[in-house]
Design an enzyme around this catalytic site. Structure first.
Site, PDB file in Angstrom:
ATOM      1  N   LYS A 204    -108.353  25.123  -1.239  1.00  0.00           N
ATOM      2  CA  LYS A 204    -107.026  25.355  -0.551  1.00  0.00           C
ATOM      3  C   LYS A 204    -106.216  26.328  -1.596  1.00  0.00           C
ATOM      4  O   LYS A 204    -105.859  26.016  -2.534  1.00  0.00           O
ATOM      5  CB  LYS A 204    -106.282  24.494  -0.140  1.00  0.00           C
ATOM      6  N   GLU A 278    -103.358  20.067 -13.522  1.00  0.00           N
ATOM      7  CA  GLU A 278    -102.823  21.241 -14.298  1.00  0.00           C
ATOM      8  C   GLU A 278    -101.486  21.447 -13.950  1.00  0.00           C
ATOM      9  O   GLU A 278    -101.329  22.102 -12.930  1.00  0.00           O
ATOM     10  CB  GLU A 278    -103.877  22.180 -14.724  1.00  0.00           C
ATOM     11  N   CYS A 312     -97.367  28.673 -16.636  1.00  0.00           N
ATOM     12  CA  CYS A 312     -97.104  27.352 -16.909  1.00  0.00           C
ATOM     13  C   CYS A 312     -97.202  27.212 -18.771  1.00  0.00           C
ATOM     14  O   CYS A 312     -96.465  26.311 -19.280  1.00  0.00           O
ATOM     15  CB  CYS A 312     -98.145  26.181 -16.350  1.00  0.00           C
ATOM     16  N   GLU A 413     -88.351  23.959 -16.154  1.00  0.00           N
ATOM     17  CA  GLU A 413     -89.399  24.936 -16.063  1.00  0.00           C
ATOM     18  C   GLU A 413     -88.693  26.106 -14.983  1.00  0.00           C
ATOM     19  O   GLU A 413     -88.728  25.798 -13.795  1.00  0.00           O
ATOM     20  CB  GLU A 413     -90.764  24.586 -15.665  1.00  0.00           C
TER      21      GLU A 413
END
Length: 516
Positions: A204, A278, A312, A413
């Site tokens: 996906k 991750e 990231c 973040e």
């Protein structure tokens, strides 16, 4: 046609840019409406609905793709299960040859696939072409070499009349879910080791960036047996949930936010499905007073502004020693100002747009909050004033000083081009702050001293420590996080192990063990 994330009425880029994007889309977008790839066929969703793929820069619709459902995932899993009977029995040498063929074919299409990511995500084409696609192709070649020994086990110690050995076996059907910031590259990161290990795939892509995945899947499915790779597009709340909670999925892997990782683990727990994750990061980038300033500035540009900070691993907390604080910061601001913000299709562009206006507003909100909390704006903090980029979701690289490590901007973040600069003098205090985060994905250290480097390597709580380099991923090496940055490893032999199960075998050639 309106996109779920972009308000086209706010985009009015220069006509030359709009025309260039339209011409490029005509060259590289092969379908007006893409289907799911299930069992080697392009099929419509059970929902009968589609979603829009939108050019991040112009706001124009590029194509439409299927809004998937749980029923679509059922069909994809069924196709993958059927294909598994063939793919799992293909010899390691044959799997290796197939992966090499995939790599060669993708290399032939790298220009068009890179341009798809530049259109849909706004990635600077020099990055999507010479970084993302280079790594993607190399990953298929690397795992082609590992595929030849993917089934190898080991022989633990055993007595003379017994034989003990292990063998590695594929899970069967694996469910793979990726993010929008590196769409083409993530296909290779996940699909290559999964196929090398003998698994079949239900994949996906992000609903914000599906086109390069669909085109790569078009290439891959021509090489492997039908149903070996299946792609179901749609919303994470529908398709992602169905994949991670499906009884026919024996292993799940996700790249995404920490919140998405948490939900994935909870959903997979219902069927005790192993997961690899991750996730996010808030990585420290540490400048020692003995660092090569010129090299550290250059490397910190890559750490901070690559992919417009939508990465990231971004070195979003710059720990700058007081002895070189002014020298480094002046040079870094000047170097940042020299970057070219512009059309992502231009080979001269360093900084393209953000993914969409919703994300732009999120980034601006973080900056506004930081300034309200007492931060000082050293650079950026606004959209560029270039009329050619008017209305598109561009944001200038932003440097904030006078930051405390417990400020919101230093803890959460942002996933955008916002850098928090923190001055330090005492090593132990600095290292405590560097590790004072729920994340542990990556880190950077700039020093000429082996002692400084080794001590930092040992003390940093991160899955990756780069020394005098940053975002260096061209050569294979285990990539993954500590703490809430995830579990499992990608890009390496360790990731092949993540896609296999270990079976122990014990054979006795003598008496049975005495149980009394």
């Amino acid at each position: 046609m309106q996109h779920e994330y972009v308000d086209q009425s706010r985009i009015d880029v220069a006509e030359s840019i709009a025309e260039k994007h339209a011409d490029t889309a005509a060259d590289v977008v092969t379908e007006a409406e893409y289907g799911h790839l299930i069992g080697g066929e392009w099929v419509d969703s059970e929902s009968g609905e589609t979603m829009a793929s939108v050019d991040a820069t112009t706001g124009e619709t590029l194509a439409r793709f299927q809004r998937g459902t749980a029923a679509d995932v059922d069909r994809a899993v069924e196709a993958a299960e059927a294909a598994s009977e063939t793919w799992a029995t293909v010899s390691p040498q044959q799997r290796s040859e197939k992966l090499l063929e995939i790599a060669d074919t993708l290399a032939e299409r790298n220009v068009e696939i890179a341009r798809l990511d530049s259109l849909e995500v706004g990635k600077a084409n020099q990055h999507s072409m010479f970084v993302d696609l280079e790594i993607a192709v190399e990953q298929f070649r690397y795992f082609a070499s590992l595929a030849r020994t993917a089934d190898e086990g080991r022989r633990p110690p055993a007595s003379d009349d017994r034989l003990t050995y292990t063998q590695r076996e594929p899970y069967g059907v694996v469910g793979l879910i990726s993010a929008w910031n590196f769409p083409a590259m993530f296909v290779a990161w996940k699909v290559a080791p999964a196929l090398a290990a003998g698994n079949t795939v239900v994949y996906k892509p992000s609903s914000r960036a599906a086109l390069s995945t669909l085109e790569m899947a078009r290439t891959i499915q021509k090489v492997v047996p039908k149903g070996t790779i299946n792609v179901v597009t749609g919303a994470g709340s529908e398709v992602g949930d169905a994949i991670t909670g499906h009884e026919g999925i024996s292993k799940a892997a996700l790249t995404g936010s920490t919140a998405a990782g948490t939900y994935t683990m909870k959903n997979a727990a219902e069927t005790i499905t192993p997961v690899s994750l991750e996730l996010g990061g808030k990585s420290p980038n540490i400048i020692f007073p003995d660092a090569d300033i010129e090299k550290a500035v250059e490397g910190s540009l890559l750490a901070s502004w690559f992919n417009v900070g939508q990465q990231c691993t971004m070195g979003s907390r710059l720990f700058l020693h007081e002895d070189v604080y002014d020298e480094f910061l002046d040079a870094f601001v000047e170097a940042t100002d020299d970057l070219t913000i512009g059309d992502p299709l231009s080979p001269m562009t360093d900084v393209g747009p953000l993914i969409d206006h919703d994300h732009l507003e999120d980034v601006q909100s973080y900056v506004d909050t930081a300034l309200d909390d007492g931060a000082t704006l050293a650079y950026g903090g606004e959209q560029p004033d270039d009329p050619a980029l008017a209305g598109a979701p561009y944001y200038k690289p932003t440097i904030l000083t006078d930051i405390d490590n417990d400020d919101t901007i230093a803890c959460e973040e942002v996933f955008g081009p916002v850098l928090s600069v923190i001055k330090w003098s005492d090593y132990d205090e600095m290292m405590a702050q560097a590790n004072d985060t729920v994340y542990g994905l990556a880190s950077g250290v700039w020093t000429r001293s082996l002692d400084n480097a080794k001590k930092s390597i040992d003390d940093l709580e991160a899955g990756t420590v780069w020394v005098n380099t940053y975002n260096d991923m061209f050569e294979p090496g285990p990539y993954g996080g500590y703490k809430q940055s995830g579990m499992g490893r990608e890009l390496s032999e360790e990731s092949l192990a993540d896609y296999t199960q270990t079976k122990m075998v014990k054979m006795s050639f003598g008496d049975l063990p005495n149980m009394g």
